[in-house]
Design an enzyme around this catalytic site. Sequence first.
Site, PDB file in Angstrom:
ATOM      1  N   GLU A 164      30.141  51.304  48.434  1.00 22.25           N
ATOM      2  CA  GLU A 164      31.503  51.869  48.281  1.00 22.25           C
ATOM      3  C   GLU A 164      32.109  51.715  46.929  1.00 22.25           C
ATOM      4  OE1 GLU A 164      33.154  53.482  50.644  1.00 22.25           O
ATOM      5  OE2 GLU A 164      31.901  52.692  52.616  1.00 22.25           O
ATOM      6  N   CYS A 216      40.926  52.264  45.281  1.00 26.44           N
ATOM      7  CA  CYS A 216      39.873  53.091  45.220  1.00 26.44           C
ATOM      8  C   CYS A 216      40.342  54.631  45.568  1.00 26.44           C
ATOM      9  CB  CYS A 216      38.605  52.716  46.060  1.00 26.44           C
ATOM     10  SG  CYS A 216      38.763  52.360  47.605  1.00 26.44           S
TER      11      CYS A 216
HETATM   12  P1  NDP Z   1      32.625  45.785  39.691  1.00 26.60           P
HETATM   13  O1  NDP Z   1      31.876  46.519  40.012  1.00 26.60           O
HETATM   14  O2  NDP Z   1      33.331  45.162  38.377  1.00 26.60           O
HETATM   15  O3  NDP Z   1      32.647  44.252  40.743  1.00 26.60           O
HETATM   16  C1  NDP Z   1      32.286  44.292  41.974  1.00 26.60           C
HETATM   17  C2  NDP Z   1      31.629  43.204  42.336  1.00 26.60           C
HETATM   18  O4  NDP Z   1      30.307  42.969  41.998  1.00 26.60           O
HETATM   19  C3  NDP Z   1      32.310  41.734  41.801  1.00 26.60           C
HETATM   20  O5  NDP Z   1      32.268  40.714  42.868  1.00 26.60           O
HETATM   21  C4  NDP Z   1      31.361  41.519  40.428  1.00 26.60           C
HETATM   22  O6  NDP Z   1      31.379  40.284  40.246  1.00 26.60           O
HETATM   23  C5  NDP Z   1      29.942  41.879  41.302  1.00 26.60           C
HETATM   24  N1  NDP Z   1      28.970  42.168  40.379  1.00 26.60           N
HETATM   25  C6  NDP Z   1      28.972  42.429  38.997  1.00 26.60           C
HETATM   26  N2  NDP Z   1      27.845  42.487  38.456  1.00 26.60           N
HETATM   27  C7  NDP Z   1      26.972  42.447  39.445  1.00 26.60           C
HETATM   28  C8  NDP Z   1      25.653  42.592  39.412  1.00 26.60           C
HETATM   29  N3  NDP Z   1      24.654  42.809  38.672  1.00 26.60           N
HETATM   30  N4  NDP Z   1      25.029  42.323  40.772  1.00 26.60           N
HETATM   31  C9  NDP Z   1      25.832  42.109  41.904  1.00 26.60           C
HETATM   32  N5  NDP Z   1      26.971  42.002  41.800  1.00 26.60           N
HETATM   33  C10 NDP Z   1      27.585  42.140  40.474  1.00 26.60           C
HETATM   34  O7  NDP Z   1      33.993  46.278  40.402  1.00 26.60           O
HETATM   35  P2  NDP Z   1      35.600  45.756  40.373  1.00 26.60           P
HETATM   36  O8  NDP Z   1      35.787  44.144  40.805  1.00 26.60           O
HETATM   37  O9  NDP Z   1      36.144  45.995  38.750  1.00 26.60           O
HETATM   38  O10 NDP Z   1      36.508  46.717  41.367  1.00 26.60           O
HETATM   39  C11 NDP Z   1      37.032  47.896  41.028  1.00 26.60           C
HETATM   40  C12 NDP Z   1      36.082  48.957  41.524  1.00 26.60           C
HETATM   41  O11 NDP Z   1      35.929  48.985  42.696  1.00 26.60           O
HETATM   42  C13 NDP Z   1      36.854  50.130  41.178  1.00 26.60           C
HETATM   43  O12 NDP Z   1      35.898  51.343  40.799  1.00 26.60           O
HETATM   44  C14 NDP Z   1      37.180  50.721  42.569  1.00 26.60           C
HETATM   45  O13 NDP Z   1      37.309  52.080  42.767  1.00 26.60           O
HETATM   46  C15 NDP Z   1      36.066  50.146  43.421  1.00 26.60           C
HETATM   47  N6  NDP Z   1      36.511  50.229  44.797  1.00 26.60           N
HETATM   48  C16 NDP Z   1      35.967  51.071  45.780  1.00 26.60           C
HETATM   49  C17 NDP Z   1      36.169  50.968  46.952  1.00 26.60           C
HETATM   50  C18 NDP Z   1      35.650  51.977  47.941  1.00 26.60           C
HETATM   51  O14 NDP Z   1      36.001  51.390  49.335  1.00 26.60           O
HETATM   52  N7  NDP Z   1      34.890  52.874  47.640  1.00 26.60           N
HETATM   53  C19 NDP Z   1      37.263  50.039  47.535  1.00 26.60           C
HETATM   54  C20 NDP Z   1      37.850  48.968  46.682  1.00 26.60           C
HETATM   55  C21 NDP Z   1      37.362  48.974  45.067  1.00 26.60           C
HETATM   56  P3  NDP Z   1      32.574  39.813  39.128  1.00 26.60           P
HETATM   57  O15 NDP Z   1      33.831  40.405  39.615  1.00 26.60           O
HETATM   58  O16 NDP Z   1      32.501  38.162  39.262  1.00 26.60           O
HETATM   59  O17 NDP Z   1      32.026  40.209  38.061  1.00 26.60           O
END
Ligand code: NDP
Length: 516
Positions: free
Chosen positions: A251, A285
Amino acid sequence: MATVEQEFAQTENGVVPDAGGIPVENPATGETIATVPDMSPEQVAEMAARGRAAQPEWQAWGFEARAKVMLRMQKWVMDNAERIVQTICSETGKTFEDAELAEIGYAGNAFGFWAKHGPEYLADERIKSSQVLVKGKKLINRFRPLGLIGVIGPWNYPLTNSFGDCIPALMAGNAVILKPSEITPLTSMLLAEGMLECGLPENVLQIATGRGGTGAALIEHVDMVMFTGSTRTGRKVAEAAARRLIPASLELGGKDPMIVLSDADLERAANFATYYSMQNAGQTCISIERVYVEAPVYDDFVAKVSEKVRELRVGKPEGPGSVEVGAITFPPQLETIKDHVADALQKGARVLAGGSQLPGAGRFFEPTVLVDVDHTMKCMTEETFGPTLPIMKVADADEAVRLSNDSNYGLGASVFSRDTERGEAIARRIHSGAANVNDAMINYTVLELPMGGAKESGLGTRHGAGGIRKYCSQQAIVVTPKLAMKKEVFMYPYKSRTSKMLAGLFKFMYGRGKRD
Ligand code: NDP
């Protein structure tokens, strides 16, 4: 090794700092409110072993017993709503109302929904077949929990988008390890505490606090990954899952368009544009991220929206009713918002409301309306994820559809028109996972509907039957009755008479009728 619960200290009024680990900040004040462990790959491996050991018994509990835990948890969330809202607000800086409506409201609904519908969606399906060779046999499509699920979540909705996906995964009979965003881990930890109080067995749900590396380590140990976050990280997750040949449900980001046709109820359209672009400070999102308005109503619409946006109060939430727009949760996000506004202004856009960061300790950006925008600007093509609303004039609906589809993203969309048939026809032309007519974002709250993204906004869906079946493997079961023949007619030895008979049978079954 200390568990998360042991390392995470809480006082009556909220969380307190702990030595070492990852500091958690309140974005509305800039204060550090807690520190959580930065879990190593070795710790994640140990958690996975504990989760795998706990899973078979949880599966054996069956739907009824698992549903009981979920229903108890539904009440627990309501009984502890104040504490949960306080925790969410403290680590996101969002308003009380944004936490209450989109997180507490979602959780209350989701625990009940999956308790009730999980068993229906995952019940054995008795299949009827046109295949003559299985006549008289029992045919079943069975859903079996995959085992250990990794849920990785973002920071914008720590309950809804991180914990929310654990609910169907658990209800299906899986063990789950949740890796919340390093920015907002406290809500997940609190909810996990609640699950234990409600009778969830130890280690069926574990919280792996940490940074990106912890999430990457988690993918190496689970049977399926449910990821919510940016498209950039989503690609990495998909690659890691592909290497292990495990399913990944993604997502991802969005750049949701709203189309306002000249026959729209402009007052309603303006209210929806204002609310759904600024709600949660635009950090959703499926926020409305760009608007296309047919020329005849453009000026009226812009005037209405600008007036409404100018009236919004932004700043540190001081309880219910204090401000409409809260903080920007993730520090780098503020730079993206400022960059998109500056880029638009430099390329000829005008600001009709807001436009700047607020001074002071917390991270706040004024609710902002941009006009004279076009697709050369980042604010119209890249995810801003902030309280900004660029509005563009279009000649007609065709241009609006073309521009709406001029995006790598395809999460949500909305169309406003008093002619609902026309509105629906236009909604169907938008390449998105969801489209609302005379509404926006509301599809997310309908747990019976699939929610997911087209194009680079994701793979797979949450909610609906698919939202729980994805946490299972399917097993096709064929049961032959005990009074069956000793062998089937097509078996050895091959005889020309039998071959001719089968050829005739196939021709009779599949070869009759006209040829075009
Ligand atoms: P990120 O992609 O930066 O992070 C998401 C999660 O992935 C965090 O827990 C992060 O950890 C973790 N992560 C980072 N690197 C890795 C890796 N290499 N392998 C596995 N996990 C990893 O997203 P954001 O937290 O910035 O969230 C915002 C984004 O989420 C926006 O683009 C938004 O549109 C999207 N979103 C989509 C939704 C949907 O339903 N489609 C709903 C809500 C949000 P850490 O934070 O500790 O770096």
